[in-house]
Design an enzyme around this catalytic site. Structure first.
Site, PDB file in Angstrom:
ATOM      1  N   CYS A  51       0.822  -1.211   0.000  1.00  0.00           N
ATOM      2  CA  CYS A  51       0.000   0.000   0.000  1.00  0.00           C
ATOM      3  C   CYS A  51       0.857   1.263   0.000  1.00  0.00           C
ATOM      4  O   CYS A  51       0.392   2.335  -0.387  1.00  0.00           O
ATOM      5  CB  CYS A  51      -0.942   0.010   1.203  1.00  0.00           C
ATOM      6  SG  CYS A  51      -0.101  -0.151   2.787  1.00  0.00           S
ATOM      7  N   GLY A 190     -18.591  -1.793  21.763  1.00  0.00           N
ATOM      8  CA  GLY A 190     -18.605  -1.091  20.489  1.00  0.00           C
ATOM      9  C   GLY A 190     -17.826  -1.862  19.446  1.00  0.00           C
ATOM     10  O   GLY A 190     -17.246  -2.919  19.709  1.00  0.00           O
TER      11      GLY A 190
END
Length: 422
Positions: A51, A190
């Site tokens: 990347c 979460g």
């Protein structure tokens, strides 16, 4: 003799939009290697695509032609005019190419100095090149040396010792508090990306049960399956505090999920066993006043970023030691590379001496038919010993680093003196 050349773009020279345009998938890498293998100007080649970088490492006897071939291929295969990426492209040769690949593998050229992933990515790229038979004497030696250098930098410096990501820093803090995280139970509140990453780091420390609480229970179930954990309902969070040791929270709630008074009551039931909160939410999920309770530790994103800043500064100091190891290794590689020039002449010289000796021994032994096999072998051994002694000094001179500047003159004279090119 072939020269090592590297051309590419990285996070320093090109924005992500351009890097994405030039990136190679696994299939595209294989196709590129096949094309480069067929090029008359490229002897060896490998492609590194991550990347943060796209680099083509090659060996060539014609640098100009080979780099043009590589640029044209990038342009044609990616449907992108050369003018669109040429300014971001760097081309390195010889020592600079070697230094660059050493630095990249050692994570000295990474966006985050010390990150370990790049070495694995280079090993994978090299493995692909070997499978496609596009690496040879030069790249094989260079890459084996690269892996050795990267290992030295990792083991002889502290470049990878300090946490430099939020999620990693959080788990390292937990290890300091508990000594070991093995068997410690965790509650993930979460589904934020950093919280997930923190759990992934936690899993490497062999924790106990992992509970997952999410406002959407179905999402909590999916996440729990990912970590071989158990989903609980949001309303069960406070009860879970009795069971767990580590709470990692990353929700979008505007209010505290867990307050000081809730934890105060729980700590009595827990008999003050340590409770470690990692609050990666903005705004915060965990009441910072919990920190004032005995054996309760709360770290929010600001605390973690302060730790990371110190750790990055420490990594940068360690990187200086890594650069020294790289510079030393570049010199050693150059010495090996320059010795390649010498080997064919030394081999040719020895072959000529051996040929002369065998011819003369054969003539001599024809007139000494009374000699035993043992005597004949002794004469052959004596001739070989004489050849070794005669060639010892010339070989040492040709190979020596001291003769570096005059090596080509010595090689030329040697080949002419002994008629090696006739």
């Amino acid at each position: 003799m072939d020269e090592i050349v590297l051309l590419g773009i990285n996070h320093k020279t090109a924005p992500i939009e351009l890097r994405e345009c030039l990136a190679f998938s696994n299939e595209e890498t294989l196709a590129a290697l096949e094309t480069f293998k067929a090029s008359p100007t490229i002897s060896e080649v490998m492609v590194i695509s991550t990347c943060n970088r796209v680099e083509i490492l090659l060996a060539t006897g014609n640098k100009t032609s080979a780099t043009e071939t590589a640029k044209t291929y990038l342009s044609d295969s990616k449907k992108l005019p050369v003018a669109k990426f040429e300014k971001a492209l760097y081309t390195l040769c010889g020592d600079e190419a070697v230094r660059h690949i050493f630095r990249v593998a050692s994570s000295l050229d990474s966006m985050m100095v010390g990150e370990p992933q790049i070495l694995g990515q280079i090993k994978e790229a090299y493995n692909t090149a070997t499978l496609k038979k596009t690496s040879g004497v030069l790249l094989n030696r260079l890459l084996h040396r690269t892996f050795f250098v990267a290992k030295r930098v990792r083991s002889e410096t502290g470049i990878g010792d300090h946490a430099v990501s939020i999620s990693y820093a959080a788990i390292e803090l937990g290890k300091k508090i508990f000594g070991s995280l093995a068997g410690k139970k965790a509650l993930l509140i979460g589904a934020g990306e950093m919280a997930e990453l923190a759990v992934e780091h936690l899993l490497r420390n062999k924790p106990g049960d992992i509970l997952v609480a999410n406002r959407t229970f179905e999402r909590g179930v999916k996440l729990a399956q990912k970590f071989n954990g158990q989903a609980v309902r949001f309303e069960e969070i406070i009860d879970c505090l009795q069971l767990v040791d580590i709470i990692i929270s990353s929700t979008g709630s505007p209010d505290f999920i867990i307050t000081r008074d809730q934890v105060k009551g729980i700590m009595r039931i827990r008999r003050n066993r340590p409770l470690f909160f990692i609050d990666i939410a903005v705004p915060r999920d965990i009441d910072p006043a919990i920190n004032r309770l005995t054996n309760s530790y709360v770290y929010d994103i600001d605390d973690l970023q302060g730790i990371i800043k110190e750790n990055i500064e420490e990594r940068d100091r360690e990187a200086i030691k890594g650069e020294r190891i790289v510079d030393e290794s570049v010199i050693h590689f150059r010495q090996w590379y320059e010795s390649l020039d010498v080997v064919p002449t030394i081999v040719a010289l020895r072959d000529k001496m051996d040929s002369i000796a065998k011819t003369e021994i054969k003539k001599t032994l024809q007139s000494l038919s009374h000699l035993s096999d043992q005597d004949r072998q002794a004469i052959t051994r004596m001739a070989n010993a004489m050849i070794n002694k005669i060639l010892h000094d010339p070989t040492r001179l040709l190979k020596s680093n001291e003769s570096h500047g005059e090596r080509h003159e010595y090689l030329d004279i040697t080949r002419k003196l002994f008629g090696l090119d006739e």
